[in-house]
Design a protein around this motif. Sequence first.
Motif, mmCIF file in Angstrom:
data_model
loop_
_atom_site.group_PDB
_atom_site.id
_atom_site.type_symbol
_atom_site.label_atom_id
_atom_site.label_comp_id
_atom_site.label_asym_id
_atom_site.label_seq_id
_atom_site.Cartn_x
_atom_site.Cartn_y
_atom_site.Cartn_z
ATOM 1 N N ASP A 28 72.634 -27.985 26.224
ATOM 2 C CA ASP A 28 73.435 -28.906 26.310
ATOM 3 C C ASP A 28 74.869 -28.313 25.433
ATOM 4 O O ASP A 28 74.536 -27.640 24.435
ATOM 5 C CB ASP A 28 73.251 -30.207 25.845
ATOM 6 N N TRP A 29 76.024 -28.852 25.627
ATOM 7 C CA TRP A 29 77.048 -28.419 24.738
ATOM 8 C C TRP A 29 77.205 -29.601 23.659
ATOM 9 O O TRP A 29 76.959 -30.915 24.029
ATOM 10 C CB TRP A 29 78.386 -28.562 25.541
ATOM 11 N N VAL A 30 77.431 -29.109 22.470
ATOM 12 C CA VAL A 30 77.383 -30.051 21.369
ATOM 13 C C VAL A 30 78.700 -29.630 20.630
ATOM 14 O O VAL A 30 79.106 -28.571 20.154
ATOM 15 C CB VAL A 30 76.109 -29.914 20.367
ATOM 16 N N SER A 31 79.373 -30.899 19.869
ATOM 17 C CA SER A 31 80.305 -30.679 19.030
ATOM 18 C C SER A 31 80.032 -30.441 17.715
ATOM 19 O O SER A 31 79.124 -30.959 17.180
ATOM 20 C CB SER A 31 81.213 -31.998 19.425
ATOM 21 N N MET A 32 80.810 -29.586 16.924
ATOM 22 C CA MET A 32 80.629 -29.147 15.612
ATOM 23 C C MET A 32 81.803 -30.025 14.746
ATOM 24 O O MET A 32 81.998 -29.734 13.552
ATOM 25 C CB MET A 32 80.750 -27.682 15.452
ATOM 26 N N LYS A 33 82.591 -30.867 15.312
ATOM 27 C CA LYS A 33 83.735 -31.631 14.876
ATOM 28 C C LYS A 33 83.363 -32.298 13.482
ATOM 29 O O LYS A 33 83.970 -32.339 12.408
ATOM 30 C CB LYS A 33 84.347 -32.582 15.744
ATOM 31 N N GLY A 34 82.050 -32.751 13.463
ATOM 32 C CA GLY A 34 81.602 -33.523 12.283
ATOM 33 C C GLY A 34 80.876 -32.696 11.286
ATOM 34 O O GLY A 34 80.016 -33.317 10.233
ATOM 35 N N TYR A 35 80.617 -31.534 11.333
ATOM 36 C CA TYR A 35 79.748 -30.544 10.744
ATOM 37 C C TYR A 35 80.213 -29.080 10.283
ATOM 38 O O TYR A 35 80.918 -28.504 11.021
ATOM 39 C CB TYR A 35 78.314 -30.506 11.499
ATOM 40 N N GLY A 36 79.868 -28.764 9.399
ATOM 41 C CA GLY A 36 80.191 -27.423 8.659
ATOM 42 C C GLY A 36 79.567 -26.344 9.265
ATOM 43 O O GLY A 36 79.695 -25.191 9.377
ATOM 44 N N ARG A 37 78.148 -26.654 9.622
ATOM 45 C CA ARG A 37 77.244 -25.830 10.439
ATOM 46 C C ARG A 37 76.552 -26.353 11.546
ATOM 47 O O ARG A 37 76.133 -27.709 11.468
ATOM 48 C CB ARG A 37 76.287 -25.193 9.171
ATOM 49 N N MET A 38 75.888 -25.580 12.410
ATOM 50 C CA MET A 38 75.055 -26.010 13.525
ATOM 51 C C MET A 38 73.908 -24.937 13.647
ATOM 52 O O MET A 38 74.019 -23.675 13.756
ATOM 53 C CB MET A 38 75.755 -26.078 14.685
ATOM 54 N N ALA A 39 72.725 -25.236 13.170
ATOM 55 C CA ALA A 39 71.592 -24.497 13.560
ATOM 56 C C ALA A 39 70.825 -24.656 14.714
ATOM 57 O O ALA A 39 70.662 -25.987 15.347
ATOM 58 C CB ALA A 39 70.580 -25.049 12.326
ATOM 59 N N ILE A 40 70.767 -23.542 15.570
ATOM 60 C CA ILE A 40 70.377 -23.568 17.105
ATOM 61 C C ILE A 40 68.784 -22.952 16.788
ATOM 62 O O ILE A 40 68.636 -22.068 16.114
ATOM 63 C CB ILE A 40 70.804 -22.591 17.868
ATOM 64 N N VAL A 41 67.922 -23.850 17.259
ATOM 65 C CA VAL A 41 66.559 -23.661 16.966
ATOM 66 C C VAL A 41 65.785 -23.616 18.316
ATOM 67 O O VAL A 41 65.736 -24.489 18.903
ATOM 68 C CB VAL A 41 65.672 -24.491 15.928
ATOM 69 N N ARG A 129 78.380 -21.181 11.679
ATOM 70 C CA ARG A 129 79.258 -21.912 11.060
ATOM 71 C C ARG A 129 80.563 -22.494 11.739
ATOM 72 O O ARG A 129 80.995 -21.802 12.611
ATOM 73 C CB ARG A 129 79.853 -21.025 9.808
ATOM 74 N N LEU A 130 81.306 -23.578 11.300
ATOM 75 C CA LEU A 130 82.118 -24.052 11.923
ATOM 76 C C LEU A 130 83.517 -23.148 12.024
ATOM 77 O O LEU A 130 84.032 -22.682 13.073
ATOM 78 C CB LEU A 130 82.849 -25.333 11.511
ATOM 79 N N ASP A 131 83.466 -22.168 10.982
ATOM 80 C CA ASP A 131 84.786 -21.284 10.814
ATOM 81 C C ASP A 131 84.309 -20.166 11.737
ATOM 82 O O ASP A 131 85.081 -19.002 11.793
ATOM 83 C CB ASP A 131 85.093 -20.817 9.443
ATOM 84 N N ASP A 132 83.031 -19.832 12.305
ATOM 85 C CA ASP A 132 82.781 -18.856 13.452
ATOM 86 C C ASP A 132 83.565 -19.150 14.617
ATOM 87 O O ASP A 132 83.547 -18.121 15.349
ATOM 88 C CB ASP A 132 81.310 -18.887 13.544
ATOM 89 N N LEU A 133 83.717 -20.305 15.082
ATOM 90 C CA LEU A 133 84.425 -20.726 16.073
ATOM 91 C C LEU A 133 86.000 -20.393 15.961
ATOM 92 O O LEU A 133 86.606 -20.110 14.964
ATOM 93 C CB LEU A 133 84.275 -22.152 16.502
ATOM 94 N N ASP A 134 86.673 -20.247 17.185
ATOM 95 C CA ASP A 134 88.172 -19.932 17.270
ATOM 96 C C ASP A 134 88.741 -21.356 17.129
ATOM 97 O O ASP A 134 89.257 -21.991 18.200
ATOM 98 C CB ASP A 134 88.447 -19.549 18.498
ATOM 99 N N ILE A 135 88.772 -21.922 15.861
ATOM 100 C CA ILE A 135 89.443 -23.202 15.548
ATOM 101 C C ILE A 135 90.805 -23.300 15.845
ATOM 102 O O ILE A 135 91.371 -24.222 16.446
ATOM 103 C CB ILE A 135 89.194 -23.478 14.147
#
Length: 178
Positions: A28-41, A129-135
């Motif tokens: 699924d696509w998930v939003s990182m708007k509320g998070y500094g990091r997203m761990a994909i497990v 990390r959120l800053d890994d994305l093209d913000i």
Amino acid sequence: MTQHFCEKNQIAQGFLPVAMNTAANNGDWVSMKGYGRMAIVLFKAVGTPGDDPTVTVKQAQNVSGAGAKAIAFTEVRKKQAATNLLAVDQFTKSTTAAPATNDTFNTTNGTWTNTDLAEQAAIIVIDVRLDDLDINGGFTSIQASIADVGTNSQLGCALYFGHEPHCPIDVLDSMIVD
């Protein structure tokens, strides 16, 4: 701190446990708007040699996948062993600069694979990390996927763990809506 796990972390389905040889396994696509990091497990069972999963991570402008493009991730942590992981104590760190044995990163395509992965059980963690994305380009969502692994059955699933919330509260921001 005495916060409950769910006050510091949000969890969403990537893809349910599935035989990864039956089709492409798009999370699924998930939003990182509320998070500094997203761990994909990613958690997988033992399969057949030669059917090695390739993990792809993409970013998009929303949870519908608009404008999807690769994320050039450069690090994976993994526990990997023949039969099961009961005796695997610590994660192995693998990076583009110092890849672990049999690991291949392709930062242009946003992929990682290991040539012994099919025949071993594994827990794989990719922490974005959120800053890994093209913000600046409006990219706020991510997706992990594993292409069809080949001929033989190999069970696997994926979960997303949103962590480092911008506002740690009792009910964290959703990751499945924009």
